[in-house]
Design an enzyme around this catalytic site. Structure first.
Site, PDB file in Angstrom:
ATOM      1  N   GLN A 145      35.847 -31.170  24.533  1.00 29.25           N
ATOM      2  CA  GLN A 145      35.332 -30.050  25.431  1.00 29.25           C
ATOM      3  C   GLN A 145      34.436 -29.060  24.675  1.00 29.25           C
ATOM      4  O   GLN A 145      33.768 -28.310  25.003  1.00 29.25           O
ATOM      5  CB  GLN A 145      36.579 -29.104  25.692  1.00 29.25           C
ATOM      6  CG  GLN A 145      37.111 -29.414  26.826  1.00 29.25           C
ATOM      7  CD  GLN A 145      38.522 -28.831  27.067  1.00 29.25           C
ATOM      8  OE1 GLN A 145      39.663 -29.080  27.190  1.00 29.25           O
ATOM      9  NE2 GLN A 145      38.254 -27.452  27.403  1.00 29.25           N
ATOM     10  N   ARG A 164      44.456 -24.089  30.770  1.00 26.88           N
ATOM     11  CA  ARG A 164      43.767 -23.160  31.824  1.00 26.88           C
ATOM     12  C   ARG A 164      44.106 -22.058  31.728  1.00 26.88           C
ATOM     13  O   ARG A 164      44.652 -21.133  32.781  1.00 26.88           O
ATOM     14  CB  ARG A 164      43.850 -23.664  33.335  1.00 26.88           C
ATOM     15  CG  ARG A 164      42.993 -23.697  34.352  1.00 26.88           C
ATOM     16  CD  ARG A 164      42.925 -24.663  35.370  1.00 26.88           C
ATOM     17  NE  ARG A 164      41.735 -24.411  36.299  1.00 26.88           N
ATOM     18  CZ  ARG A 164      41.300 -25.169  37.156  1.00 26.88           C
ATOM     19  NH1 ARG A 164      42.120 -26.167  37.501  1.00 26.88           N
ATOM     20  NH2 ARG A 164      40.332 -24.853  38.020  1.00 26.88           N
ATOM     21  N   CYS A 165      44.046 -21.229  30.778  1.00 29.53           N
ATOM     22  CA  CYS A 165      44.951 -19.842  30.368  1.00 29.53           C
ATOM     23  C   CYS A 165      44.017 -18.896  29.947  1.00 29.53           C
ATOM     24  O   CYS A 165      44.596 -17.757  29.651  1.00 29.53           O
ATOM     25  CB  CYS A 165      45.749 -20.334  28.996  1.00 29.53           C
ATOM     26  SG  CYS A 165      44.553 -20.936  27.804  1.00 29.53           S
ATOM     27  N   GLU A 201      39.558 -20.281  35.266  1.00 29.27           N
ATOM     28  CA  GLU A 201      41.157 -20.294  35.203  1.00 29.27           C
ATOM     29  C   GLU A 201      41.929 -19.172  35.818  1.00 29.27           C
ATOM     30  O   GLU A 201      43.043 -19.025  35.909  1.00 29.27           O
ATOM     31  CB  GLU A 201      41.220 -19.936  33.652  1.00 29.27           C
ATOM     32  CG  GLU A 201      40.842 -20.876  32.461  1.00 29.27           C
ATOM     33  CD  GLU A 201      40.368 -20.422  31.205  1.00 29.27           C
ATOM     34  OE1 GLU A 201      41.000 -20.994  30.429  1.00 29.27           O
ATOM     35  OE2 GLU A 201      39.593 -19.572  31.127  1.00 29.27           O
TER      36      GLU A 201
HETATM   37  N1  MCN Z   1      31.055 -20.522  39.180  1.00 29.46           N
HETATM   38  C1  MCN Z   1      30.258 -20.065  40.343  1.00 29.46           C
HETATM   39  N2  MCN Z   1      30.137 -18.911  40.569  1.00 29.46           N
HETATM   40  C2  MCN Z   1      30.634 -17.809  39.675  1.00 29.46           C
HETATM   41  C3  MCN Z   1      31.506 -18.318  38.575  1.00 29.46           C
HETATM   42  C4  MCN Z   1      31.819 -19.905  38.328  1.00 29.46           C
HETATM   43  O1  MCN Z   1      29.441 -20.966  41.039  1.00 29.46           O
HETATM   44  N3  MCN Z   1      30.689 -16.637  39.644  1.00 29.46           N
HETATM   45  C5  MCN Z   1      31.069 -22.104  39.157  1.00 29.46           C
HETATM   46  C6  MCN Z   1      30.346 -22.600  37.799  1.00 29.46           C
HETATM   47  O2  MCN Z   1      29.221 -22.498  37.976  1.00 29.46           O
HETATM   48  C7  MCN Z   1      30.917 -23.596  37.191  1.00 29.46           C
HETATM   49  C8  MCN Z   1      32.452 -23.462  37.751  1.00 29.46           C
HETATM   50  O3  MCN Z   1      32.624 -22.566  38.800  1.00 29.46           O
HETATM   51  O4  MCN Z   1      30.537 -25.100  37.977  1.00 29.46           O
HETATM   52  C9  MCN Z   1      33.519 -22.974  36.688  1.00 29.46           C
HETATM   53  O5  MCN Z   1      32.635 -21.999  35.961  1.00 29.46           O
HETATM   54  P1  MCN Z   1      33.340 -20.898  34.804  1.00 29.46           P
HETATM   55  O6  MCN Z   1      34.357 -20.109  35.599  1.00 29.46           O
HETATM   56  O7  MCN Z   1      32.291 -20.488  34.007  1.00 29.46           O
HETATM   57  O8  MCN Z   1      34.323 -21.995  34.062  1.00 29.46           O
HETATM   58  P2  MCN Z   1      33.626 -23.088  33.021  1.00 29.46           P
HETATM   59  O9  MCN Z   1      32.659 -23.746  33.430  1.00 29.46           O
HETATM   60  O10 MCN Z   1      33.354 -22.746  31.612  1.00 29.46           O
HETATM   61  O11 MCN Z   1      34.730 -24.207  32.979  1.00 29.46           O
HETATM   62  C10 MCN Z   1      36.191 -23.800  32.229  1.00 29.46           C
HETATM   63  C11 MCN Z   1      37.337 -23.806  32.902  1.00 29.46           C
HETATM   64  C12 MCN Z   1      38.559 -24.025  32.238  1.00 29.46           C
HETATM   65  S1  MCN Z   1      38.411 -22.870  30.530  1.00 29.46           S
HETATM   66  C13 MCN Z   1      39.433 -24.807  32.456  1.00 29.46           C
HETATM   67  S2  MCN Z   1      40.865 -25.004  31.457  1.00 29.46           S
HETATM   68  C14 MCN Z   1      39.409 -25.542  33.500  1.00 29.46           C
HETATM   69  C15 MCN Z   1      38.532 -25.198  34.497  1.00 29.46           C
HETATM   70  O12 MCN Z   1      37.520 -24.384  34.424  1.00 29.46           O
HETATM   71  N4  MCN Z   1      39.241 -26.750  33.434  1.00 29.46           N
HETATM   72  C16 MCN Z   1      39.018 -27.826  34.497  1.00 29.46           C
HETATM   73  N5  MCN Z   1      38.336 -25.912  35.615  1.00 29.46           N
HETATM   74  C17 MCN Z   1      38.399 -27.231  35.765  1.00 29.46           C
HETATM   75  N6  MCN Z   1      37.965 -28.085  36.738  1.00 29.46           N
HETATM   76  C18 MCN Z   1      38.023 -29.306  36.561  1.00 29.46           C
HETATM   77  N7  MCN Z   1      37.921 -30.304  37.489  1.00 29.46           N
HETATM   78  N8  MCN Z   1      38.315 -29.812  35.425  1.00 29.46           N
HETATM   79  C19 MCN Z   1      38.605 -29.325  34.370  1.00 29.46           C
HETATM   80  O13 MCN Z   1      39.120 -29.752  33.283  1.00 29.46           O
HETATM   81 CU1  CUN Z   2      42.888 -21.729  28.289  1.00 31.88          CU
HETATM   82  S1  CUN Z   2      42.463 -23.743  28.882  1.00 31.88           S
HETATM   83 MO1  CUN Z   2      40.508 -23.719  29.401  1.00 31.88          MO
HETATM   84  O1  CUN Z   2      40.163 -22.589  28.077  1.00 31.88           O
HETATM   85  O2  CUN Z   2      39.708 -25.151  28.509  1.00 31.88           O
END
Ligand code: MCN
Ligand code: CUN
Length: 830
Positions: free
Chosen positions: A267, A414-415, A784
């Site tokens: 990651q 996912r925390c 998360e």
């Molecule tokens: N997004 C959006 N509008 C927002 C916020 C987010 O459209 N206001 C979209 C983003 O563009 C992105 C998705 O939602 O495509 C998730 O965005 P974000 O919340 O920024 O999270 P990350 O991309 O950093 O993803 C990490 C988060 C975590 S920490 C875990 S744990 C987790 C999760 O995402 N693991 C996943 N969702 C998951 N989903 C899948 N399919 N697989 C994982 O391993």
């Molecule tokens: Cu806390 S699980 Mo996500 O941060 O990869």
């Protein structure tokens, strides 16, 4: 453990060697949002959309660009990588949780045709002390042990062979002599230091660290004056990330180029490359880490596990590519463990039922190494967000970390860095207090919420919440589910002896680390990056320091760029995960991609837009100030027919740019956010309980989320559906259980229960939109939130159904057996 006993007294007086860390004292941690930005903060239900469907900028429900390859089985995962001459590695694991290693005899295994090498801890030691590695929390963890093993299923040595089956068969021919040692599994027992887990350390204690946030004095004062105090012990058990894809690596060391190319389920590929370089001494430019498609990360693929290190060493030793793919039970027994917090919480309220204070003591069972995935200065992660959505005068949070004979835990699931534990605690406490006061849990929350006009809100533990409108989210959830009618129905059912419960969770999340001045991992600052290159024909490639594991970045980052530059999202290819090509970044976890790399995409696009303006002014023979931006073009103010589209400008950037200007149209941005973002939501769950079996049936679940401005509503809804199901899992099903010898009793999916579509209710989802005032497009993370918010809604619903019987709390997972026993203890039969 009963509520009366306070096991935490044994921690009194314990301090970290460099003193307790008081978050609240460190005001420099929390910068106010730039002046004037709070005007941007408004709550609406509408998604902002300013580009036509042909461009597909923000707010469009664009289908994910990556999905055609995934749904056709054309993804490219680590196990799909096949290199000429590739070897396979397998791992001998310990049957004991704590034992001396007397002897490892690999001679029989080495005689098997096809077995090329057996690597032990001694070999790693000779290779330059590679038998130990640093953890993300600056602790140390054995790669392969020399003297003793400290957890069940620990890696003992590895076999490298020409075929996967040969390697697996050879494991049985390696003879290891163990001398079993006493085992400590219960973290409170571990504090007695009768069995020392880590006798490699000079301190000879299982106590690792002590950490505090908030003011103890102020909190004590508030409790002294309280009209009502409630207290509850709760355990949030150890659980395990069960991604579809387990961990794995293909390491390919070339003696010719001296380059180590690694395909890895990572990651955070850049951070891993830096750590590999520092630990091994291999020059960083000679290490390339490629994270190909990843079949789910969920936090479990943030740390480096021993198998990865052994695989890389095996390739260096043999000079050939080596593949290691964990099997399902190895994954379930040896790594990717999260949670395991023992919490005693107290909440104080005044005579009007206003929450005044919160006091929390927590024991964090880290297993045999503190390998938690947290920012370095935060051994308990962002747990001090524990005051949640409620305005109160004072809070004091203390956490102690302890070693036990379990595999390294506290990883992530996912925390958001321990926010799940904090949210479970505060939302359970809010419900307990409401019930104790005889108030409706919804009304109690509405009364105690931080109000919209209080933002940016300074919490008693030192956070500055950027924006929020908690009542709007809860009111919408209540309307959607018809809360008042449900309460009426509950009364009628209760009169008939039926058990129905309604549970609420109104959580505040905190995501998006940096700011880099406070957040780092092993000293590497937590910013993130984007690089956009527009080619002459107006098509683009964008590369990022983050790494999607299924979150849809290839689509949503393209949409951000489409929004900013008017380049159709279909014309922007997004690449992540190759350290040779992507700009440096810290990776994807803690829902940080949107708050950090998403913001970097905006800033890089705006740099390009500024250069494009100069080119347009040159082409149109006007001054830059005479131009205004319109969706995908710079046009002359007052005469929009005089315009240059971004595509025309891109072509000119390579063919007809002003003299003295650099050619090309590209930009990179390293974005360091001024603050974290604070998404939130209100969930309401309705359960019916079967008195005969103790089974909890979720009848309805309404989830209202607020992640600020939304880039792609379809992707966000997908994140919420998946996240809610991942929140259901620990609430009702998942728990890793060890026996007194430290053996994992839940090492297969027959014992470690995951919800399937059958157990999953219909998620009814809604949204409010309260933009972040400091994020350049007002977005907050969301990945998360549902997993963080869902468990207490479910637990609260179950306790709500049973409160009138005298039940005050049930630890998750709420299994039919636990409920059935409680019902019998409280005099309920069928
Ligand atoms: N997004 C959006 N509008 C927002 C916020 C987010 O459209 N206001 C979209 C983003 O563009 C992105 C998705 O939602 O495509 C998730 O965005 P974000 O919340 O920024 O999270 P990350 O991309 O950093 O993803 C990490 C988060 C975590 S920490 C875990 S744990 C987790 C999760 O995402 N693991 C996943 N969702 C998951 N989903 C899948 N399919 N697989 C994982 O391993
Ligand atoms: Cu806390 S699980 Mo996500 O941060 O990869």
């Amino acid at each position: 453990m009963s509520d009366q006993e306070d096991p935490f007294t044994m921690l009194d007086g314990r301090k970290n060697s460099d003193g307790a860390r008081h978050l609240a004292d460190r005001t420099e941690y929390h910068t106010p949002a730039p002046a004037g930005t709070s005007a941007m903060v408004e709550t609406t239900h509408d998604v902002r959309m300013s580009t036509p469907a042909s461009i597909c900028g923000m707010g469009h429900r664009m289908k994910r660009k990556e999905d055609p390859r995934f749904i056709q089985g054309k993804g490219n995962y680590v196990d799909d990588i096949k290199l000429p001459g590739m070897l396979y590695m397998d791992i001998v694991r310990s049957p004991y949780a704590h034992a001396k290693i007397l002897k490892i005899d690999a001679s029989a295994a080495l005689k098997i045709p096809g077995v090329l090498a057996v690597i032990t801890g001694e070999d790693l030691k000779k290779a330059g002390n590679l038998h130990w590695m640093p953890t993300l929390m600056s602790d140390t963890q054995m790669v392969l042990p020399i003297e003793k093993v400290v957890y069940y299923a620990q890696e003992i040595c590895v076999v490298v062979a020409t075929e996967r089956y040969i390697a697996a068969d050879a494991l049985e021919h390696i003879v290891v002599d163990y001398e079993p040692l006493p085992v400590v599994i219960n973290p409170f027992e571990a504090l007695k230091d009768e069995v020392i887990v880590r006798d490699d350390k000079p301190e000879k204690t299982n106590h690792i660290w002590h950490w505090e946030a908030g003011s103890q004095e102020a909190t004590d004062r508030v409790f002294d004056q309280a009209a009502t105090v409630v207290k509850q012990y709760m355990h949030i058990p150890r659980i395990h990330v069960s991604s579809i894809e387990t961990c794995g690596m293909v390491a390919d060391y070339s003696k010719i180029t001296n380059k180590l190319r690694i395909f890895m389920t990572s990651q955070a590929p850049h951070a891993h490359r830096t750590v590999f370089a520092l630990v091994s001494g291999i020059p960083e430019q000679k290490i390339q880490i490629i994270s190909p498609d990843i079949g789910g990360g969920f936090g479990g693929k943030v740390p480096v596990y021993p198998g990865y290190v052994c695989c890389a060493v095996a390739s260096i030793v043999t000079g050939r590519p080596v593949k290691w793919i964990e099997d399902r039970s190895e994954n379930l027994q040896a790594d990717s463990f999260a949670r395991d917090y023992h919490i005693t919480a107290e909440m104080a309220a005044d005579k009007d039922g206003h929450i005044t204070g919160l006091r929390v003591r927590t024991l964090a069972d880290n297993g045999a190494a503190d390998a938690a995935a947290n920012p370095s200065k935060f051994p308990a992660g962002l747990y001090s967000i524990a005051t949640g959505s409620y305005d109160m005068q004072a809070a004091h949070i203390a956490v102690d970390g302890v070693y036990t004979n379990k595999p390294p835990g506290g990883v992530a699931y996912r925390c958001s860095f321990r926010v799940t534990e904090a949210v479970h605690m505060i939302e359970r406490m809010a419900d307990i207090m409401a019930h104790q006061l005889g108030e409706d849990p919804a009304d109690f929350r509405l009364k105690n919420f931080i109000k919209p006009e209080q933002f940016p809100y300074k919490s008693p533990t030192g956070w500055e919440y950027d924006s929020g409108n908690y009542a709007a989210a809860l009111n919408l959830a209540m309307e959607t589910i018809d809360y008042r009618a449900l309460r009426q129905e509950q009364l009628e059912k209760r009169a008939r002896g039926e058990l129905m419960g309604i549970g609420i969770s109104s959580f505040t999340e905190v995501v998006g680390a940096g700011p880099s001045r406070d957040y780092d991992i092993l000293g590497i600052k937590m910013f993130d990056s984007a690089e956009i290159r527009i080619h002459p024909t107006g098509k683009a490639i964008a590369r990022f320091g983050t790494k999607s594991q299924g979150q849809g970045h290839e689509t949503t980052y393209a949409q951000i760029i489409a929004e900013e530059l008017g380049l159709p999202a279909f014309d922007v290819d997004v690449e992540e995960g190759d350290t040779d090509t992507a700009p440096y970044g810290l990776g994807t976890y803690a829902s940080r991609s949107t708050p950090t790399a998403g913001a970097a995409a905006v800033m890089a696009a705006r740099k390009i837009k500024a250069k494009a303006r100069k080119i347009a002014a040159y082409l149109l023979e006007v001054g830059e100030d005479d131009l205004e931006w319109n969706v995908d073009r710079w046009q002359v103010k007052g005469s929009p027919e005089q315009a240059k589209t971004i595509q025309e400008i891109a072509f000119a950037a390579y063919t007809n740019h002003p003299q003295g200007m650099e050619a090309g149209l590209e930009a990179t941005d390293y974005y360091d956010p001024p603050n974290l973002t604070f998404p939130f939501g209100s969930y309401i769950c309705v359960v019916d309980i079967d008195k005969g079996t103790g089974e909890v049936k979720i009848r309805r679940f309404v989830a209202v989320d607020d992640c600020g401005n939304i880039i792609n509503p379809l992707v966000v809804e997908g994140q919420i559906h998946g996240g809610l199901t991942m929140g259901l899992a620990p609430a009702l099903f998942e728990e890793i259980v060890y026996d007194e010898n430290g053996t994992n009793l839940t090492g297969t999916f027959a014992d470690y229960l995951l919800p399937t579509a059958v157990e999953t209710p219909k998620w009814e989802i809604g949204k409010t939109i309260t933009p972040s005032p400091h994020h350049p497009i007002g977005a907050k993370g969301v990945g998360e939130s549902p997993t963080v918010g869902a468990p207490p809604a479910i637990a609260n619903a179950v306790v709500d159904a049973l409160w009138h019987l005298g039940v005050r709390h049930i630890d998750i997972p709420i299994t039919p057996m636990k409920v059935w026993k409680l019902l019998r203890e409280h005099g309920v039969t069928d």
